[in-house]
Design a protein around this motif. Structure first.
Motif, PDB file in Angstrom:
ATOM      1  N   MET A  97       0.807  -1.227   0.000  1.00  8.41           N
ATOM      2  CA  MET A  97       0.000   0.000   0.000  1.00  8.41           C
ATOM      3  C   MET A  97       0.837   1.273   0.000  1.00  8.41           C
ATOM      4  N   ARG A 123      -3.666  -7.458  -5.173  1.00  8.31           N
ATOM      5  CA  ARG A 123      -4.789  -7.037  -4.319  1.00  8.31           C
ATOM      6  C   ARG A 123      -6.076  -7.496  -5.007  1.00  8.31           C
ATOM      7  N   ASN A 156     -16.447  -1.344  -0.853  1.00  6.09           N
ATOM      8  CA  ASN A 156     -15.569  -0.208  -0.533  1.00  6.09           C
ATOM      9  C   ASN A 156     -14.957  -0.478   0.836  1.00  6.09           C
ATOM     10  N   LYS A 157     -14.113   0.415   1.279  1.00  5.85           N
ATOM     11  CA  LYS A 157     -13.370   0.242   2.523  1.00  5.85           C
ATOM     12  C   LYS A 157     -14.261  -0.202   3.678  1.00  5.85           C
ATOM     13  N   ALA A 207     -10.729   8.803  -0.820  1.00  4.73           N
ATOM     14  CA  ALA A 207     -11.120   8.695  -2.224  1.00  4.73           C
ATOM     15  C   ALA A 207     -10.810  10.021  -2.901  1.00  4.73           C
ATOM     16  N   GLN A 228      -6.854   5.753   6.634  1.00 10.30           N
ATOM     17  CA  GLN A 228      -6.712   6.525   5.382  1.00 10.30           C
ATOM     18  C   GLN A 228      -7.457   7.853   5.456  1.00 10.30           C
ATOM     19  N   ALA A 270      -5.905   8.503  -4.228  1.00  6.32           N
ATOM     20  CA  ALA A 270      -6.519   7.206  -4.509  1.00  6.32           C
ATOM     21  C   ALA A 270      -6.910   7.033  -5.966  1.00  6.32           C
ATOM     22  N   ALA A 274     -15.374   3.663  -4.389  1.00  6.69           N
ATOM     23  CA  ALA A 274     -15.695   2.236  -4.520  1.00  6.69           C
ATOM     24  C   ALA A 274     -14.475   1.498  -5.027  1.00  6.69           C
ATOM     25  N   ASP A 275     -14.375   0.247  -4.646  1.00  6.09           N
ATOM     26  CA  ASP A 275     -13.312  -0.611  -5.182  1.00  6.09           C
ATOM     27  C   ASP A 275     -13.837  -1.544  -6.259  1.00  6.09           C
ATOM     28  N   ARG A 333      -2.181   3.147  -3.167  1.00  2.00           N
ATOM     29  CA  ARG A 333      -3.440   2.500  -2.787  1.00  2.00           C
ATOM     30  C   ARG A 333      -4.599   3.342  -3.309  1.00  2.00           C
ATOM     31  N   GLY A 334      -5.809   2.786  -3.130  1.00  2.27           N
ATOM     32  CA  GLY A 334      -6.978   3.445  -3.712  1.00  2.27           C
ATOM     33  C   GLY A 334      -7.178   2.847  -5.092  1.00  2.27           C
ATOM     34  N   ALA A 335      -8.435   2.519  -5.418  1.00  2.00           N
ATOM     35  CA  ALA A 335      -8.702   1.717  -6.612  1.00  2.00           C
ATOM     36  C   ALA A 335      -8.042   2.259  -7.890  1.00  2.00           C
ATOM     37  N   SER A 386     -12.256  10.512  -6.540  1.00  5.20           N
ATOM     38  CA  SER A 386     -13.627  10.099  -6.880  1.00  5.20           C
ATOM     39  C   SER A 386     -14.579  10.793  -5.905  1.00  5.20           C
ATOM     40  N   CYS A 420     -12.742   6.650   4.358  1.00  9.18           N
ATOM     41  CA  CYS A 420     -11.474   6.248   3.732  1.00  9.18           C
ATOM     42  C   CYS A 420     -10.857   7.429   2.980  1.00  9.18           C
TER      43      CYS A 420
HETATM   44  O1  MRU Z   1      -7.347  -0.423   0.913  1.00  5.17           O
HETATM   45  P1  MRU Z   1      -7.378   0.886   0.164  1.00  5.17           P
HETATM   46  O2  MRU Z   1      -6.841   2.038   0.932  1.00  5.17           O
HETATM   47  O3  MRU Z   1      -6.784   0.750  -1.204  1.00  5.17           O
HETATM   48  O4  MRU Z   1      -8.934   1.132  -0.024  1.00  5.17           O
HETATM   49  C1  MRU Z   1      -9.347   2.286  -0.695  1.00  5.17           C
HETATM   50  C2  MRU Z   1     -10.792   2.497  -0.673  1.00  5.17           C
HETATM   51  O5  MRU Z   1     -11.565   1.706  -0.173  1.00  5.17           O
HETATM   52  C3  MRU Z   1     -11.272   3.698  -1.390  1.00  5.17           C
HETATM   53  O6  MRU Z   1     -12.430   4.198  -0.796  1.00  5.17           O
HETATM   54  C4  MRU Z   1     -11.562   3.282  -2.831  1.00  5.17           C
HETATM   55  O7  MRU Z   1     -10.437   2.778  -3.447  1.00  5.17           O
HETATM   56  C5  MRU Z   1     -12.217   4.317  -3.607  1.00  5.17           C
HETATM   57  S1  MRU Z   1     -11.198   5.664  -4.117  1.00  5.17           S
HETATM   58  C6  MRU Z   1     -10.639   5.331  -5.679  1.00  5.17           C
END
Ligand code: MRU
Length: 354
Positions: A48, A91, A241-242, A153, A190, A157, A230-231, A51-53, A163, A151
Motif C-alpha cells: 500500500m 490485491r 468499498n473500505k 477517495a 486513510q 486514490a 468504490a473498489d 493504494r486506492g482503486a 472520486s 477512507c
Molecule cells: O485499501 P485501500 O486504501 O486501497 O482502499 C481504498 C478504498 O476503499 C477507497 O475508498 C476506494 O479505493 C475508492 S477511491 C478510488
C-alpha cells in the motif's frame, strides 16, 4: 496543481520507472517511491505504498508494461503471462487493477511499446474520469453542504482529482462553502492521515471523526450527504468499498440522508451479478494490532494498541447493498442502481433477459 497547471499525480511513469507518492508515510513525510521493475511495483501495491482503486489500477497497468520491457525475447509470452498473474494476485478487490492489467496485457502481447502507450492511456483516462466526476458531482452539493466521507477517495486514490472527494474540490473551487466530516477509517486510518492531509492542503474546512461517531452526527442533523468511493461495483449496484462503508450506508438510510458512490466506469464489474461475487481482501492482523504515528519528538513510531496475545481480524472491504445507495456519480452521469441495469454495457440490462 503542478507548475505546468496539470493536476498533481499520485502515480506516474518516468521512462520505465514507476513513481508513486509513498502513502504509508503521509501525512508525516512526503516521499516518492521509485520502482524500476514490475516485481517492485507489485510490492508497492501489496504494501500500500500506492493504494486506492484508481491509483492501484494505474500502477498495475504500468507494472504490466514494465514486465513487457523486462521479458526476454526467447521467452516473451511466458514471462508476461506469469507477470500478469502475479500483478492480479497483488490485491484482489479493486476492479481497476484487473481492468488495467488486462488492457495493457492485450497490447503487451503485440509489443512493449504498445504496452507502455496503453498503460499511459489507462492512467490518463483515470485522471479524466476524476475530473468529470468532480464536475457532475458538484451539482449534488449545495452551498454550505456538510459531507461525510469514508477512507481516502481523493487524488491520492485516483491518480488525480479523486472520486468521492472530486465533487468536494469542485464545489470549493467554484466558491461554495462546504464542510467535510472525515471518518478516521481504522485500521489503516486513510481518512485521518490521507483525506485530512488532502483537505488541509486544499484549505477545505473539515474535521476528522472517530469511525463510531458518524451515526451520532447524522442523528444531530449535521450531515447533509454521504459520498464514498468504490473498489468494485457489481452489475446490480452492490458496492465493495473500505470496511465500515456498509455501516455508514445503513445509518444514512435510517436517518434519510442521501448516500452516493463516486467511481469511474473502470470500477464497475458488470460480469459479477451482485455483491456476493466480489472477493473481499483479508489483510494481516498486524494492521489492527499496531498503529503508526508521530511521537512527541516528531519521530515516526509503531505502537501496539491491542491487548498482547489477542488476535485480530482484518477484512479490508465490505459490500453495501444497492438498495442503500441513492446514486452512482460516474463520468457518464449520475445513475440509480436501477438505471445502471439499463446501461448498454451492463449484461444484466433488461434486453438480455427473455
Ligand atoms: O485499501 P485501500 O486504501 O486501497 O482502499 C481504498 C478504498 O476503499 C477507497 O475508498 C476506494 O479505493 C475508492 S477511491 C478510488
Amino acid at each position: 496543481m503542478t507548475k505546468t497547471n496539470q493536476p498533481e499525480r499520485a502515480v506516474w511513469a518516468e521512462k520505465t520507472t514507476v513513481c508513486m507518492i509513498e502513502q504509508n508515510v503521509l501525512p508525516f513525510k512526503y516521499q516518492v517511491f521509485r520502482s524500476e521493475s514490475y516485481a517492485k511495483t507489485i510490492v508497492a501495491i501489496k504494501t500500500m505504498i500506492t493504494r486506492g482503486a484508481g491509483s492501484i489500477g494505474a500502477a498495475a497497468g504500468y507494472a504490466m508494461a514494465q514486465a513487457a520491457s523486462e521479458a526476454p525475447k526467447n521467452d516473451y509470452l511466458n514471462f508476461i503471462n506469469t507477470a500478469k498473474k502475479e500483478i492480479e494476485a497483488s490485491r484482489p478487490t479493486a476492479r481497476d487493477l484487473f481492468a488495467a492489467t488486462e488492457r495493457v496485457y492485450q497490447k503487451a502481447k503485440k509489443n512493449k511499446a504498445l504496452a507502455w502507450l496503453e498503460a499511459q492511456l489507462v492512467a490518463d483516462e483515470i485522471v479524466d474520469a476524476g475530473e468529470k466526476i468532480g464536475k457532475l458531482g458538484n451539482a449534488l452539493l449545495k452551498n454550505k453542504a456538510r459531507i461525510l466521507t469514508h477512507c481516502n477517495a481523493g487524488w491520492l486514490a485516483l491518480v488525480a482529482h479523486g472520486s468521492a472527494i472530486a465533487p468536494i474540490y469542485e464545489a470549493h473551487n467554484t466558491g461554495k462553502k462546504v464542510f467535510v466530516y472525515v471518518d478516521e477509517t481504522r485500521p489503516r486510518s486513510q481518512g485521518a492521515r490521507l483525506t485530512a492531509w488532502e483537505l488541509n492542503r486544499a484549505k477545505i474546512p473539515h474535521a476528522v471523526i472517530a469511525d463510531n461517531a458518524a451515526a451520532h452526527y447524522m442523528q444531530q442533523g449535521s450531515i447533509d450527504i454521504v459520498i464514498t468511493g468504490a473498489d468494485r461495483i457489481a452489475a446490480n449496484g452492490d458496492t465493495a468499498n473500505k470496511i465500515g462503508t456498509l455501516e455508514k450506508a445503513i445509518a444514512a438510510k435510517y436517518f434519510g440522508i442521501p448516500f452516493y458512490i463516486a467511481a469511474p466506469i473502470s470500477t464497475f464489474d458488470f460480469e459479477t451479478k451482485n455483491g456476493a461475487g466480489i472477493p473481499i481482501e483479508e489483510r494481516s492482523e498486524g494492521e489492527v494490532i499496531f498503529q503508526t504515528g508521530l511521537d512527541e519528538s516528531g519521530n515516526l513510531q509503531k505502537i501496539q494498541t491491542v491487548s498482547p496475545n489477542s488476535h485480530a481480524l482484518n477484512p479490508a472491504f465490505d459490500v453495501t447493498p444497492a438498495e442503500l445507495i441513492t446514486g452512482f456519480i460516474t463520468p457518464k452521469g449520475i445513475f440509480t442502481a436501477k438505471e445502471l441495469l439499463k446501461l448498454t454495457i451492463n449484461p444484466l440490462k433488461p434486453s438480455h433477459f427473455r
